[in-house]
Design a protein around this motif. Structure first.
Motif, PDB file in Angstrom:
ATOM      1  N   ALA A  50       0.838  -1.209   0.000  1.00 25.18           N
ATOM      2  CA  ALA A  50       0.000   0.000   0.000  1.00 25.18           C
ATOM      3  C   ALA A  50       0.867   1.251   0.000  1.00 25.18           C
ATOM      4  O   ALA A  50       0.600   2.218  -0.717  1.00 25.18           O
ATOM      5  N   GLY A  51       1.924   1.231   0.807  1.00 23.45           N
ATOM      6  CA  GLY A  51       2.840   2.360   0.837  1.00 23.45           C
ATOM      7  C   GLY A  51       3.601   2.525  -0.465  1.00 23.45           C
ATOM      8  O   GLY A  51       3.786   3.651  -0.956  1.00 23.45           O
ATOM      9  N   VAL A  52       4.042   1.410  -1.028  1.00 21.85           N
ATOM     10  CA  VAL A  52       4.780   1.462  -2.305  1.00 21.85           C
ATOM     11  C   VAL A  52       3.923   2.125  -3.387  1.00 21.85           C
ATOM     12  O   VAL A  52       4.400   2.972  -4.158  1.00 21.85           O
ATOM     13  N   LEU A  53       2.640   1.774  -3.439  1.00 24.68           N
ATOM     14  CA  LEU A  53       1.757   2.304  -4.483  1.00 24.68           C
ATOM     15  C   LEU A  53       1.645   3.822  -4.409  1.00 24.68           C
ATOM     16  O   LEU A  53       1.737   4.518  -5.433  1.00 24.68           O
ATOM     17  N   ILE A  54       1.441   4.361  -3.210  1.00 27.06           N
ATOM     18  CA  ILE A  54       1.315   5.823  -3.127  1.00 27.06           C
ATOM     19  C   ILE A  54       2.666   6.509  -3.282  1.00 27.06           C
ATOM     20  O   ILE A  54       2.736   7.652  -3.738  1.00 27.06           O
ATOM     21  N   GLY A  55       3.749   5.805  -2.947  1.00 22.31           N
ATOM     22  CA  GLY A  55       5.074   6.361  -3.181  1.00 22.31           C
ATOM     23  C   GLY A  55       5.368   6.481  -4.665  1.00 22.31           C
ATOM     24  O   GLY A  55       5.894   7.509  -5.131  1.00 22.31           O
ATOM     25  N   GLU A  56       5.024   5.450  -5.410  1.00 25.86           N
ATOM     26  CA  GLU A  56       5.219   5.476  -6.869  1.00 25.86           C
ATOM     27  C   GLU A  56       4.383   6.577  -7.499  1.00 25.86           C
ATOM     28  O   GLU A  56       4.839   7.286  -8.404  1.00 25.86           O
ATOM     29  N   TYR A  57       3.131   6.714  -7.010  1.00 21.40           N
ATOM     30  CA  TYR A  57       2.256   7.757  -7.550  1.00 21.40           C
ATOM     31  C   TYR A  57       2.849   9.139  -7.268  1.00 21.40           C
ATOM     32  O   TYR A  57       2.916   9.994  -8.156  1.00 21.40           O
ATOM     33  N   ALA A  58       3.277   9.349  -6.008  1.00 19.90           N
ATOM     34  CA  ALA A  58       3.821  10.657  -5.634  1.00 19.90           C
ATOM     35  C   ALA A  58       5.060  10.998  -6.452  1.00 19.90           C
ATOM     36  O   ALA A  58       5.228  12.147  -6.897  1.00 19.90           O
ATOM     37  N   LYS A  59       5.917  10.020  -6.685  1.00 19.44           N
ATOM     38  CA  LYS A  59       7.132  10.245  -7.466  1.00 19.44           C
ATOM     39  C   LYS A  59       6.783  10.701  -8.876  1.00 19.44           C
ATOM     40  O   LYS A  59       7.362  11.669  -9.402  1.00 19.44           O
ATOM     41  N   ALA A  60       5.821  10.010  -9.498  1.00 14.95           N
ATOM     42  CA  ALA A  60       5.421  10.374 -10.860  1.00 14.95           C
ATOM     43  C   ALA A  60       4.723  11.727 -10.886  1.00 14.95           C
ATOM     44  O   ALA A  60       4.933  12.539 -11.790  1.00 14.95           O
ATOM     45  N   ALA A  61       3.879  11.995  -9.884  1.00 16.54           N
ATOM     46  CA  ALA A  61       3.130  13.244  -9.856  1.00 16.54           C
ATOM     47  C   ALA A  61       4.039  14.454  -9.621  1.00 16.54           C
ATOM     48  O   ALA A  61       3.760  15.551 -10.106  1.00 16.54           O
ATOM     49  N   MET A  62       5.125  14.250  -8.909  1.00 19.29           N
ATOM     50  CA  MET A  62       6.071  15.340  -8.667  1.00 19.29           C
ATOM     51  C   MET A  62       6.860  15.696  -9.924  1.00 19.29           C
ATOM     52  O   MET A  62       7.416  16.802 -10.026  1.00 19.29           O
ATOM     53  N   ALA A  63       6.908  14.769 -10.879  1.00 23.96           N
ATOM     54  CA  ALA A  63       7.495  15.020 -12.202  1.00 23.96           C
ATOM     55  C   ALA A  63       8.902  15.626 -12.128  1.00 23.96           C
ATOM     56  O   ALA A  63       9.219  16.577 -12.836  1.00 23.96           O
ATOM     57  N   GLY A  64       9.725  15.075 -11.262  1.00 22.38           N
ATOM     58  CA  GLY A  64      11.112  15.516 -11.177  1.00 22.38           C
ATOM     59  C   GLY A  64      11.374  16.685 -10.255  1.00 22.38           C
ATOM     60  O   GLY A  64      12.532  17.064 -10.022  1.00 22.38           O
ATOM     61  N   LYS A  65      10.332  17.285  -9.715  1.00 20.33           N
ATOM     62  CA  LYS A  65      10.502  18.403  -8.783  1.00 20.33           C
ATOM     63  C   LYS A  65      11.096  17.901  -7.471  1.00 20.33           C
ATOM     64  O   LYS A  65      10.632  16.893  -6.929  1.00 20.33           O
ATOM     65  N   PRO A  66      12.130  18.555  -6.934  1.00 18.25           N
ATOM     66  CA  PRO A  66      12.715  18.109  -5.662  1.00 18.25           C
ATOM     67  C   PRO A  66      11.657  18.053  -4.557  1.00 18.25           C
ATOM     68  O   PRO A  66      10.889  18.994  -4.373  1.00 18.25           O
ATOM     69  N   ALA A  67      11.626  16.922  -3.858  1.00 20.00           N
ATOM     70  CA  ALA A  67      10.594  16.717  -2.847  1.00 20.00           C
ATOM     71  C   ALA A  67      11.020  17.241  -1.483  1.00 20.00           C
ATOM     72  O   ALA A  67      12.159  17.033  -1.047  1.00 20.00           O
ATOM     73  N   LYS A  68      10.105  17.908  -0.824  1.00 20.97           N
ATOM     74  CA  LYS A  68      10.241  18.325   0.566  1.00 20.97           C
ATOM     75  C   LYS A  68       9.063  17.684   1.297  1.00 20.97           C
ATOM     76  O   LYS A  68       7.932  18.166   1.226  1.00 20.97           O
ATOM     77  N   ILE A  69       9.342  16.565   1.971  1.00 31.35           N
ATOM     78  CA  ILE A  69       8.283  15.676   2.446  1.00 31.35           C
ATOM     79  C   ILE A  69       8.034  15.806   3.944  1.00 31.35           C
ATOM     80  O   ILE A  69       8.971  15.795   4.748  1.00 31.35           O
ATOM     81  N   VAL A  70       6.752  15.903   4.305  1.00 32.34           N
ATOM     82  CA  VAL A  70       6.327  15.729   5.689  1.00 32.34           C
ATOM     83  C   VAL A  70       5.690  14.350   5.803  1.00 32.34           C
ATOM     84  O   VAL A  70       4.828  13.994   4.990  1.00 32.34           O
ATOM     85  N   ALA A  71       6.129  13.572   6.797  1.00 31.07           N
ATOM     86  CA  ALA A  71       5.555  12.243   7.040  1.00 31.07           C
ATOM     87  C   ALA A  71       4.761  12.281   8.338  1.00 31.07           C
ATOM     88  O   ALA A  71       5.324  12.504   9.412  1.00 31.07           O
ATOM     89  N   LEU A  72       3.448  12.105   8.217  1.00 27.53           N
ATOM     90  CA  LEU A  72       2.585  12.026   9.400  1.00 27.53           C
ATOM     91  C   LEU A  72       2.304  10.551   9.664  1.00 27.53           C
ATOM     92  O   LEU A  72       1.470   9.921   9.003  1.00 27.53           O
ATOM     93  N   ASP A  73       3.056   9.994  10.604  1.00 30.92           N
ATOM     94  CA  ASP A  73       3.054   8.558  10.855  1.00 30.92           C
ATOM     95  C   ASP A  73       2.015   8.164  11.894  1.00 30.92           C
ATOM     96  O   ASP A  73       1.197   8.987  12.315  1.00 30.92           O
ATOM     97  N   LEU A  74       2.053   6.894  12.320  1.00 37.78           N
ATOM     98  CA  LEU A  74       1.061   6.381  13.264  1.00 37.78           C
ATOM     99  C   LEU A  74       1.537   6.630  14.695  1.00 37.78           C
ATOM    100  O   LEU A  74       1.248   7.655  15.292  1.00 37.78           O
TER     101      LEU A  74
END
Length: 334
Positions: free
Chosen positions: A136-160
């Motif tokens: 489940a995590g891999v799927l949204i990670g792959e989506y986010a990577k493609a959606a960012m389209a090469g833009k450098p990511a600045k990520i906030v992780a809201l965990d459990l």
């Protein structure tokens, strides 16, 4: 010759005896969820109730007061066993701390099946019916990577919450899917990378997630991507971003695929979510409990109950379903 009154009395006695015999033979199954308020567990309870009614079982339900309330879950288990439950279905809040209570139940001949979340170790329960949370995590990670389209990511992780297997699996899967260094699916340690500008525990709660996101915005106002453990956390993150006037410049991805979460995906609040199916988990658990009561056969091992990526907008190279499909399937709805 019997009088009509005697015949009626005997019929009533026969009916009462039949009812008592049915009650004695009726499988008693307990469902212990993390909370009673999270929509995911509300839906899980509905699925268990429907399947119990269909199969002629008696369902007992209980929960902790909040994520992490191990004592509340132990009390619920003990009460159910005292009430005659021979199968306990549980979504462990504290995967390690619940293990002694599970062992105590199994030593009494009770079958224990984990739903959604494994115990730690996983073989502490007889079986696990759950989404592959790492996938489940891999799927949204792959989506986010493609959606960012090469833009450098600045990520906030809201965990459990610290040390929880599901929280770690989803987080690490997201990292893997995004192409960042990631621990494997068996690790309860959260992967870290320079791209993650803030990490915080949300406990899967909307209000706590909003507070956590507000704090992260103070630390890292440049955030452009938010990973959330579930959709209530995503909603809290969005509220914080909106209050700060940053909601349009930040991509949010999540996990659950609940009906409200799919509405939020349709509205553009969440970009994509990995949909899982608690109705299916619960129905399978109840069916296994009835089978155990009838034949003595215990469920065993891990059963993957499936996951589907639902996206508001598709992205090249990533397989996803649209929100119409997500609405039709949300949480196992037929």
């Amino acid at each position: 010759m019997f009088s009509s009154r005697s015949i009626l009395a005997m019929a009533a006695m026969s009916l009462a005896a039949s009812s008592a015999a049915f009650a004695a033979d009726q499988p008693v199954i307990g469902l212990v969820t993390k909370t009673e308020t999270n929509p995911f567990f509300v839906k899980m309870k509905e699925g268990a109730q429907e399947e119990a009614k269909k199969l002629g079982a008696k369902l007992l339900s209980g929960s902790g007061k909040a994520d992490g309330d191990n004592a509340g879950q132990i009390t619920a288990m003990e009460n159910m066993i005292a009430a005659g439950a021979k199968t306990i279905l549980i979504t462990p809040s504290d995967a390690k701390a619940i293990v002694p209570a599970i062992k105590k139940a199994r030593d009494k001949g009770v079958m224990v099946i984990a739903l959604d979340s494994p115990a730690d170790p996983p073989d502490a329960t007889d079986a696990l019916f759950a989404t592959n949370n790492y996938t489940a995590g891999v799927l949204i990670g792959e989506y986010a990577k493609a959606a960012m389209a090469g833009k450098p990511a600045k990520i906030v992780a809201l965990d459990l919450l610290p040390g929880h297997p599901v929280g770690a699996q989803r987080h690490n899967g997201f990292m893997k899917g995004f192409g960042l260094p990631a621990n494997d699916a068996k690790s309860n340690e959260l992967s870290k990378a320079p791209e993650i500008v803030c990490m915080a525990d949300s406990f899967g709660d909307q209000a706590k997630a909003q507070t956590a996101m507000e704090n992260c915005l103070q630390k890292a106002p440049e955030v452009n991507l938010v990973y959330t453990i579930n959709e209530p956390a995503a909603a809290g993150a969005y509220n914080a971003l909106k209050r700060a006037g940053k909601e349009k410049g930040v991509l949010i991805v999540s996990v659950d695929g609940g009906c409200q979460g799919i509405k939020d995906t349709s509205a553009g609040i969440i970009a994509a979510t990995s949909q899982q199916y608690p109705l299916k988990m619960a129905a399978m658990g109840v069916a296994a409990g009835v089978e155990f009561a009838k034949t003595g056969k215990k469920a065993s091992g891990y059963v993957d109950t499936g996951v589907t990526l639902i996206a508001g907008k598709s992205v090249p190279g990533v397989d996803s379903k649209d929100t119409k499909t997500g609405t039709e399937l949300c949480w196992g709805k037929k």
